[in-house]
Enzyme design. Structure first.
Site, short mmCIF file in Angstrom:
data_model
loop_
_atom_site.label_atom_id
_atom_site.label_comp_id
_atom_site.label_asym_id
_atom_site.label_seq_id
_atom_site.Cartn_x
_atom_site.Cartn_y
_atom_site.Cartn_z
N SER A 33 0.86 -1.18 0.00
CA SER A 33 0.00 0.00 0.00
C SER A 33 0.90 1.23 0.00
O SER A 33 1.79 1.33 -0.84
CB SER A 33 -0.94 -0.03 1.22
N ASP B 128 -4.44 -4.92 5.76
CA ASP B 128 -4.76 -5.80 4.65
C ASP B 128 -3.58 -6.74 4.39
O ASP B 128 -2.43 -6.30 4.29
CB ASP B 128 -5.07 -4.97 3.39
N HIS C 115 -2.55 -1.21 -3.33
CA HIS C 115 -3.62 -0.25 -3.10
C HIS C 115 -3.29 1.03 -3.86
O HIS C 115 -2.27 1.68 -3.58
CB HIS C 115 -3.74 0.07 -1.60
#
Length: 326
Positions: free
Chosen positions: A148, A268, A175
């Site tokens: 991310s 995540d 992401h």
């Protein structure tokens, strides 16, 4: 209270494993384990959350002793099926499928209050998997790169330090805003000689290639490296879902799979790492001090007990050493 029958599935061939898993879930059963014979451990056999083991071995299997082990080390009923034929037929449900469901019903403990078994229906994803499996040889090793905030820099540093001839197919979940996915692809391509592309339906994972996840639509991994993009969003709050991607990879490729969690905010990937470890796969993590944001690596490390932690370049060095031996 109605309780879904819980089944432990043991299948040698990845394609048949995927087909049986989908067939049983569609019929209303809960799959507690989906394992290859090599992944079975004493802990699995002692588990009390399974109502029935379904063992599916080929005619010339080298794991015949597993049946004796199941009978010796577990009091749970065992149902044996032939593992040399496919379970999905493009023309729809087959007598063999219906027979299997009836055998499961009979083999389950009598005191178990079962949910009504659903009618079997044609699964278009599995039909597509069958078609594609005839066209391509799948990868041996599949690894997920999950990241991310700060991830692109770390992932590019990792890939730049890798040789391009390793027997590994990479899938990269980042992401990112959808409009920047093509920009990410270009940035990655500049750091490695491996082929890089945003995956689409019909693509097949191949060694020495990097597949980027689509952001707005969920991607489904199929046996033998096939890919289908579904017309639906990723589950959960993150897009793409690294948890979903890592879990799929682990369930399909087991000990031949792994993941590396790079810099990023949030958690995540942590749940996916748990699935990866329980499936016999490998979890590696970027060291906290080398991250732009260490929240994702910290969350992943918190749920794993044997992860290798290092900066991107050192991860690449260890990775190259591990796979150059293959």
């Amino acid at each position: 209270m109605t309780v879904a029958a819980r089944i432990g599935l043991i299948v040698e061939q990845p394609l048949l494993q995927y087909q049986l898993r989908a067939l049983l879930q569609e019929a209303g059963y809960h799959l507690v384990y989906t394992l290859s014979p090599e992944q079975i451990s004493a802990e699995h056999l002692r588990a009390d959350q399974v109502h029935l083991w379904l063992l599916c071995l080929s005619e010339n299997s080298e794991h015949d002793s597993l049946l004796d082990q199941l009978h010796t080390d577990s009091d749970i009923p065992v149902l044996i099926e032939d593992g040399s034929e496919q379970w999905i037929d493009e023309d729809g449900p087959t007598p063999r499928q219906h027979r299997l469901i009836k055998q499961i019903e009979k083999a389950l403990p009598a005191e178990l209050e079962q949910q009504p078994v659903a009618e079997l229906a044609v699964n278009p994803i599995l039909d597509k998997a069958q078609q594609l499996s005839q066209q391509a040889n799948g990868p041996v090793n599949v690894w997920v790169l999950g990241a991310s905030l700060g991830g692109p820099e770390a992932v590019c540093e990792f890939l730049a330090a890798l040789p391009d001839d390793l027997p590994v197919a990479f899938v990269y979940g980042q992401h990112i805003d959808p409009q920047f996915n093509d920009t990410l692809q270009q940035a990655v391509s500049k750091k490695t000689t491996m082929s890089t592309k945003v995956l689409a339906s019909g693509d097949v994972l191949r060694h020495g290639e990097i597949g980027l996840m689509p952001v707005e639509q969920r991607l489904k991994l199929l046996p033998l490296g096939q890919v289908i993009v579904l017309d639906e969003p990723w589950p959960g709050p993150f897009s793409p879902s690294i948890d979903c991607l890592v879990s799929q990879t682990a369930e399909l490729y087991g000990t031949a799979s792994g993941c590396i969690i790079f810099s990023g905010m949030g958690d995540d990937g942590a749940k996916g790492c748990e699935v990866m470890q329980s499936s016999g796969g490998t979890v590696w993590i970027q060291s906290f001090d080398s991250c732009a944001n260490s929240a994702m690596p910290e969350a992943a490390l918190a749920v794993t007990n044997s992860a290798f932690v290092a900066p991107p370049t050192q991860l690449a060095e260890a990775f190259a050493q591990q796979f150059s031996r293959q």
